[in-house]
Design an enzyme around this catalytic site. Structure first.
Site, PDB file in Angstrom:
ATOM      1  N   ASP A  18     -22.171 -21.200 -62.311  1.00  0.00           N
ATOM      2  CA  ASP A  18     -21.166 -22.136 -62.784  1.00  0.00           C
ATOM      3  C   ASP A  18     -20.789 -21.735 -64.210  1.00  0.00           C
ATOM      4  O   ASP A  18     -21.397 -20.841 -64.816  1.00  0.00           O
ATOM      5  CB  ASP A  18     -21.685 -23.576 -62.728  1.00  0.00           C
ATOM      6  CG  ASP A  18     -20.560 -24.603 -62.608  1.00  0.00           C
ATOM      7  OD1 ASP A  18     -19.405 -24.273 -62.972  1.00  0.00           O
ATOM      8  OD2 ASP A  18     -20.822 -25.730 -62.169  1.00  0.00           O
ATOM      9  N   TYR A  19     -19.806 -22.410 -64.754  1.00  0.00           N
ATOM     10  CA  TYR A  19     -19.198 -22.053 -66.040  1.00  0.00           C
ATOM     11  C   TYR A  19     -20.260 -21.973 -67.150  1.00  0.00           C
ATOM     12  O   TYR A  19     -20.855 -22.985 -67.520  1.00  0.00           O
ATOM     13  CB  TYR A  19     -18.144 -23.095 -66.388  1.00  0.00           C
ATOM     14  CG  TYR A  19     -17.159 -22.708 -67.463  1.00  0.00           C
ATOM     15  CD1 TYR A  19     -15.843 -22.397 -67.133  1.00  0.00           C
ATOM     16  CD2 TYR A  19     -17.520 -22.673 -68.798  1.00  0.00           C
ATOM     17  CE1 TYR A  19     -14.920 -22.067 -68.114  1.00  0.00           C
ATOM     18  CE2 TYR A  19     -16.614 -22.342 -69.782  1.00  0.00           C
ATOM     19  CZ  TYR A  19     -15.311 -22.036 -69.442  1.00  0.00           C
ATOM     20  OH  TYR A  19     -14.407 -21.701 -70.425  1.00  0.00           O
TER      21      TYR A  19
END
Length: 739
Positions: free
Chosen positions: A265-266
């Site tokens: 994820d980011y």
């Protein structure tokens, strides 16, 4: 390109070029912006060589933009390996559907599949290859902001939806069509169970709970063919998911045999430092790589540190080769080596996006997602009445939820627009009445992301006076109220899940007038509505319904469509109950049927145990009656099946659709079993006076669970099967599973 050629390509790549293929950057790196050097490039410390040879791009939309970036990239990159374009397409691309918690309320996987097909088609012609969807995280705590992106609290139902989303996006995973895009299942794993409902917070649960309730929907998505998985921000058993080898290699790769791409994820790889499990970025790169993460989203950790890791530990280069091969294989399956632009086409965008066909489906999905929570015969509305439409959502176009930030709000059908199609101009009075939420709240919660566009500027005193005046002139008041769309979604955790105080004041003032009141509730989560239940004659839960919001709601409010939505997540009576879910354990001192005095049972002394509205709940304009509930046999043998039958009759005046739900309880197990678990559901349409027989089959596999030895087995003994319209209103029969 054949597999042999792909392997040769990997073997001929330099180590740096391999590493760059594992880098994902935002589109801002590839657009002519004067602040690039001092902005994202400087912030991440990414070198030009990495930017020019990165493997994928995040959140660039539109055929012209994606084609321009791809063209320049192919001209400047070393190996002429096309970019992958990925995006957050959560509940629609430009034709926006209800937020996923609303989609969950349809109890209609086929309809969800169709919605995903539309999203994929619109995204594909706009140049997108991958969507970061579906989010299959099971959620039992409505305080968590990303409830809006989940489909609810039940593993069985979430698994059905996970499969539907993947099939809709990817079609036949082995033979992608031009209208398909790749599904990325997220967030692996257990992201939906943060302590206190607080975003990005710790998750702590037993392996049994993880496997029995939280993992099944991820597995269902992979069984449906999903080719990508995203890691979660949380820890699992004390180890961050992005660096968790047991989770990502032992379970995902080995146990489940997943051979697709695992993306962080980011910035999740960089955040391994903040978790305190590594000292620096180099250690973070090593931990994530060894844990099986293929793509580093929006950090420089892999790009700047993997080469050093390989120089120190040459044996780990095999992990890079595996990761690069997976990335190239996906690009090959999409046909990007033959045509880097795939089906991106500006003319097709004009033809496909927001087409009548897509909007009609969106309207149908809104129809089926609406949940009638209460009705004292106020709905459907009489078309001969004068109606006051009051509330901050009466004319609002902000009806698509927080993940539809790039959609065109001007395409959204408002309630006022739709009501005006049903009523004469002298029958409809419209007033905003109040803000959605206090300006100070938005400024404090959004910080640097605060925008005046998200705020509602109005003369509050004048608007309240206008609303009161219109209510007095009307025969019935319809109030369009709810939380601000930015109060839910990522970063939208709330300790107080009641309506905003400015709206509660509005409801209080309008209720004093004494006119019949209908509440239409917009939200991305279950709200605490115990006050509103007493104030309104009818309540309709609308979620954030998307592009066709107004039309879809008006269809139901005016009786063209009979509401059929059912909750896929319990609505708490009070925030103090949370987490609240239907499939709880009985405990040694249950409130009902305990040998102890009521004081010393598992209960609250100030509120009920039960939620305000239970899982599976939803009313109709008609009345359905359940009779002749039978079992074909009261003995179930391991290689056989028994049939459950029930007759459903429509005893009202409206045609309607009923969702029949089957629950099972294992009465005695080697470990404690829930009081009931959803094991099947079917929908039937019935005309007034019509009766249909609905059947379910039960086999031994449906009775399995993780026993004391963590083996997934069934155990002989007594079971209860329950049939009903929701998790509370059920009829019960017994059967026995033999050895």
């Amino acid at each position: 390109m054949k597999k042999k050629q792909l392997k040769e390509l990997v073997n001929n790549m330099s180590l740096k070029d391999k590493i760059f293929q594992l880098l994902q950057l935002s589109g801002s790196f590839y657009q002519d912006a004067p602040d690039l050097v001092t902005g994202p490039k400087a912030k991440l410390g990414i070198e030009d060589d990495a930017i020019q040879n990165a493997g994928s791009i995040l959140n660039v939309r539109g055929a012209e933009k994606t084609k321009a970036i791809q063209k320049e990239y192919m001209e400047t990159s070393h190996n002429k390996i096309p970019l992958l374009f990925m995006a957050d397409i959560i509940n629609g691309f430009e034709t926006i559907f209800p937020v996923p918690i609303g989609l969950g309320a349809t109890w209609n996987p086929e309809l969800i599949k169709q919605a995903a097909e539309v999203s994929a088609h619109e995204a594909a012609v706009s140049g997108i290859h991958v969507t970061f969807s579906p989010m299959v995280d099971l959620v039992r705590d409505p305080r968590w902001g990303r409830v809006m992106e989940s489909t609810g609290e039940d593993a069985f139902l979430n698994s059905a939806y996970a499969k539907a989303f993947v099939k809709g996006y990817q079609g036949d995973a082995d033979d992608l069509s031009d209208n398909n895009i790749i599904a990325c299942v997220k967030h692996f794993a257990a992201y939906g169970a943060p302590e206190g409902g607080r975003e990005y917070n710790t998750v702590d649960m037993s392996e049994r709970t993880l496997r029995e309730y939280y993992l099944p929907a991820y597995k269902a998505a992979l069984d449906a063919g999903a080719k990508m998985v995203m890691t979660s921000f949380n820890v699992v058993d004390g180890i961050p998911a992005t660096g968790n080898k047991w989770l990502n290699r032992d379970i995902l790769r080995e146990e489940w045999d997943f051979d697709g791409i695992l993306i962080s994820d980011y910035a999740a790889i960089k955040e391994l430092e903040d978790h305190g499990v590594v000292e620096n970025a180099k250690e973070a790169a090593k931990l994530a790589l060894e844990a099986g993460v293929d793509i580093d989203m929006m950090t420089s950790v892999y790009a700047n540190h993997l080469e050093e890791v390989i120089n120190e530990l040459p044996e780990t280069e095999k992990y890079i080769d595996e990761a690069v091969y997976r990335v190239l294989e996906l690009k090959n399956e999409l046909g990007l080596f033959e045509n880097p632009y795939r089906v991106a086409n500006a003319e097709k965008e004009e033809e496909v996006i927001l087409s009548d066909k897509h909007r009609n489906l969106a309207r149908k999905v809104v129809n089926e997602s609406l949940v009638l929570l209460k009705n004292n015969s106020t709905l459907p509305l009489n078309l001969n009445q004068k109606i006051a439409l009051i509330g901050p959502y009466a004319e609002s176009t902000s009806l698509s939820g927080s993940w539809s930030f790039s959609s065109d709000k001007d395409s959204t059908v408002t309630l006022k627009d739709a009501f005006s199609e049903w009523l004469n101009s002298d029958q409809l009075l419209v007033a905003t009445g109040s803000r959605v939420v206090e300006s100070e709240f938005l400024k404090d919660s959004l910080g640097n992301y605060y925008s005046e566009e998200d705020d509602m500027k109005l003369d509050e005193e004048a608007e309240l006076k206008k609303a009161i005046d219109y209510a007095k002139q009307s025969d019935v008041v319809v109030m369009a109220i709810g939380e601000h769309y930015l109060q839910s979604g990522e970063g939208g955790s709330r300790a107080d899940i009641e309506l905003p105080q400015v709206q509660k004041k509005l409801v209080d003032e309008i209720s004093k007038i004494g006119k019949p009141m209908v509440g239409i509730i917009f939200s991305g989560r279950p709200l605490d509505l115990k006050a509103e239940v007493n104030q309104f004659d009818s309540l309709l839960q609308a979620w954030f319904p998307g592009t066709e919001a107004g039309h879809g709601i008006a269809d139901v409010v005016f009786g063209k469509v009979n509401p059929s939505g059912r909750l896929s997540m319990s609505f708490p009576y009070d925030v103090g109950q949370i987490p609240v879910h239907y499939n709880e354990f009985n405990t040694g001192r249950p409130l009902e049927d305990s040998g102890h005095s009521k004081r010393y049972t598992s209960k609250y002394v100030d509120i009920p145990n039960k939620p305000l509205f239970s899982f599976g709940y939803g009313l109709s304009y008609t009345t359905f009656n359940y009779t002749n509930f039978t079992l074909s046999n009261k003995i179930l043998r391991k290689n056989e099946k028994i049939t459950v039958s029930v007759e459903i009759s429509n005893e009202g005046d409206y045609s309607g659709k009923e969702t029949i739900q089957m629950y099972i309880r294992d009465m005695v197990g080697s470990v404690t079993r829930p009081i009931k678990e959803l094991k099947g559901f079917k929908q039937v349409k019935l005309q007034p006076g019509e009766t249909k027989t609905v059947t379910f089959e039960i086999d031994e596999s449906m009775l399995r669970f993780y026993n004391r030895e963590m083996s997934f087995v069934s155990e002989p003994g007594k079971f209860e099967v329950m049939i009903g319209s929701n998790s509370e209103d059920v009829q019960t029969l017994e059967f026995t599973l033999e050895k």
